[in-house]
Design an enzyme around this catalytic site. Structure first.
Site, mmCIF file in Angstrom:
data_model
loop_
_atom_site.group_PDB
_atom_site.id
_atom_site.type_symbol
_atom_site.label_atom_id
_atom_site.label_comp_id
_atom_site.label_asym_id
_atom_site.label_seq_id
_atom_site.Cartn_x
_atom_site.Cartn_y
_atom_site.Cartn_z
ATOM 1 N N ASN A 49 0.928 -1.039 0.063
ATOM 2 C CA ASN A 49 0.042 0.077 0.034
ATOM 3 C C ASN A 49 0.897 1.431 -0.015
ATOM 4 O OD1 ASN A 49 0.469 1.126 2.553
ATOM 5 N ND2 ASN A 49 -0.456 -0.660 3.470
ATOM 6 N N ASN B 168 -8.194 -7.522 9.593
ATOM 7 C CA ASN B 168 -8.357 -8.028 8.563
ATOM 8 C C ASN B 168 -8.657 -9.365 8.321
ATOM 9 O OD1 ASN B 168 -5.605 -5.807 7.827
ATOM 10 N ND2 ASN B 168 -8.081 -5.311 7.296
ATOM 11 N N ARG C 256 0.072 -11.660 2.226
ATOM 12 C CA ARG C 256 -0.589 -11.739 3.457
ATOM 13 C C ARG C 256 -1.502 -13.234 3.580
ATOM 14 N NH1 ARG C 256 -3.555 -6.633 6.240
ATOM 15 N NH2 ARG C 256 -3.320 -8.280 7.954
ATOM 16 N N ARG D 226 -9.092 -3.659 -2.085
ATOM 17 C CA ARG D 226 -8.645 -4.781 -1.569
ATOM 18 C C ARG D 226 -9.803 -6.347 -1.837
ATOM 19 N NH1 ARG D 226 -4.342 -4.729 1.816
ATOM 20 N NH2 ARG D 226 -2.750 -3.186 1.248
ATOM 21 N N HIS E 18 -8.780 0.412 2.816
ATOM 22 C CA HIS E 18 -9.564 -0.569 3.429
ATOM 23 C C HIS E 18 -10.657 0.554 3.835
ATOM 24 C CE1 HIS E 18 -6.550 -3.811 4.628
ATOM 25 N NE2 HIS E 18 -7.583 -4.502 3.863
ATOM 26 N N ASP F 149 -12.098 0.761 6.648
ATOM 27 C CA ASP F 149 -11.891 1.172 7.871
ATOM 28 C C ASP F 149 -10.826 2.120 8.209
ATOM 29 O OD1 ASP F 149 -9.654 -0.317 7.869
ATOM 30 O OD2 ASP F 149 -10.063 -1.474 9.683
ATOM 31 N N ALA G 53 3.005 0.788 8.174
ATOM 32 C CA ALA G 53 2.536 -0.129 7.399
ATOM 33 C C ALA G 53 1.323 0.100 6.576
ATOM 34 C CB ALA G 53 2.525 -1.424 8.171
ATOM 35 N N CYS H 125 -7.186 -1.314 12.954
ATOM 36 C CA CYS H 125 -6.640 -2.511 12.253
ATOM 37 C C CYS H 125 -6.064 -3.533 12.945
ATOM 38 C CB CYS H 125 -5.447 -1.956 11.031
ATOM 39 S SG CYS H 125 -5.868 -0.435 10.248
HETATM 40 C C1 LIG Z 1 -6.989 0.027 8.488
HETATM 41 N N1 LIG Z 1 -6.423 -0.988 7.648
HETATM 42 C C2 LIG Z 1 -5.722 -0.407 6.656
HETATM 43 C C3 LIG Z 1 -6.520 -2.161 8.099
HETATM 44 N N2 LIG Z 1 -7.432 -2.741 8.511
HETATM 45 N N3 LIG Z 1 -5.505 -3.260 8.031
HETATM 46 C C4 LIG Z 1 -4.145 -2.603 7.838
HETATM 47 C C5 LIG Z 1 -3.339 -3.469 6.811
HETATM 48 C C6 LIG Z 1 -1.858 -2.997 6.554
HETATM 49 C C7 LIG Z 1 -1.130 -4.021 5.752
HETATM 50 N N4 LIG Z 1 0.166 -3.346 5.652
HETATM 51 C C8 LIG Z 1 -1.840 -4.094 4.552
HETATM 52 O O1 LIG Z 1 -1.582 -3.559 3.556
HETATM 53 O O2 LIG Z 1 -2.577 -5.091 4.265
#
Ligand SMILES: CN(C)C(=N)NCCC[C@H](N)C(=O)O
Length: 274
Positions: free
Chosen positions: A21, A70, A89, A136, A165, A167, A253, A259
């Site tokens: 991301n 997630n 992931r 996503r 995302h 959220d 990240a 998250c």
């Molecule tokens: C609020 N967010 C974005 C989340 N629910 N998850 C964070 C995921 C971060 C991971 N590096 C990725 O890019 O998937």
């Protein structure tokens, strides 16, 4: 009334090991000691707010396992497991499945051929499941998940890669109330939100960049990263109790408070059953 129950994962193996991301750069590593300190502080705030916390075991080689939001969407004793878009992931899926099954959830796969990133992209506000797609998760997959759970789904296209995302740009506070970043949605999505949520509050772009919308709601307590003073003032004015805690190492990240948590007593419970 049940105690709010939250799943977290200690950041033992957390780091920026790939870039999936726009927030992530392997040249901007997380400070491991500081990440652990920030994670512990968030956990303590949630415990003080009355939550019960369970941990999934950290696993070497899965640095994003800390982002438990997630892993799945939980609905009563059912959970629809994530199918991550990025192969980096996908190794998380069996660990979350094992944890959920070991703790008596009935775990279903998302519909075949669709990616689905759990409560990062699927959030209840009242009885409706708001579902982010394009970055996503897939829109048709969300509709089928709604059929599996017997709930109404309103899909929302996410148009900005920084808000990849749901959220990151939308947070239900109560069955009839939420915060959101309008610019993260197309016109249609903005209209859907405005027409379906009676009390909808917008967040300023510069605070959204500090992950203002990525808030954990436990009853009247709303926990965010630092850097969201306008949002906090607004929340106080409508009777919430906002708390800020620094989460800089997780922002590297592309994640923040929400998250790092998965609401296990059901996303539909978050924010009002407290
Ligand atoms: C609020 N967010 C974005 C989340 N629910 N998850 C964070 C995921 C971060 C991971 N590096 C990725 O890019 O998937």
């Amino acid at each position: 009334m049940n105690k709010p129950h939250i799943l977290m994962c200690p950041p033992v193996h957390y780091g920026i090991e790939y870039e999936i991301n726009p927030w992530m750069s392997t040249e901007r590593q997380a400070d491991h000691g500081l990440a652990n300190h920030q994670w512990q502080a968030l956990r303590q705030i949630l415990l003080d707010a009355g939550a019960m916390i369970s941990d999934v075991q950290p696993v070497a080689g899965l640095p994003d396992l800390v982002f438990t939001a997630n892993s799945a969407i939980v609905f009563g004793k059912r959970a629809v497991l994530a199918r991550f878009k990025h192969e980096q992931r996908q190794g998380e899926e069996p660990h979350f499945r094992r944890w959920l099954e070991a703790h008596s959830w009935q775990v279903d796969e998302p519909p075949a051929d669709f990616s689905f990133e759990g409560a990062g992209d699927a959030l209840f506000c009242g009885d409706t499941l708001y579902a982010g797609y394009r970055q996503r998760s897939d829109a048709s997959g969300h509709q089928q998940i709604g059929e599996m759970l017997g709930v109404r789904v309103l899909p929302l296209e996410l148009v900005d890669p920084y808000y990849y995302h749901l959220d990151t740009c939308f947070c239900p506070l109560a069955p009839d109330e939420a915060i959101y970043l309008p610019a993260a949605f197309d016109d249609y999505g903005q209209r859907v939100l405005a027409e379906s949520i009676p009390k909808l509050h917008s967040v300023e772009e510069d605070e959204a960049k500090s992950f203002a919308c990525n808030a954990v709601v436990v009853g009247k307590t709303v926990v965010t990263n630092i850097g969201c003073p306008e949002l906090h003032a607004m929340l106080r004015s409508i009777g919430f109790d906002p708390i800020e805690t620094p989460l800089s190492e997780f922002v590297k990240a592309g994640g923040s408070a929400k998250c790092l948590t998965l609401r296990l007593d059901g996303e539909e419970a978050a924010g009002w059953k407290g």
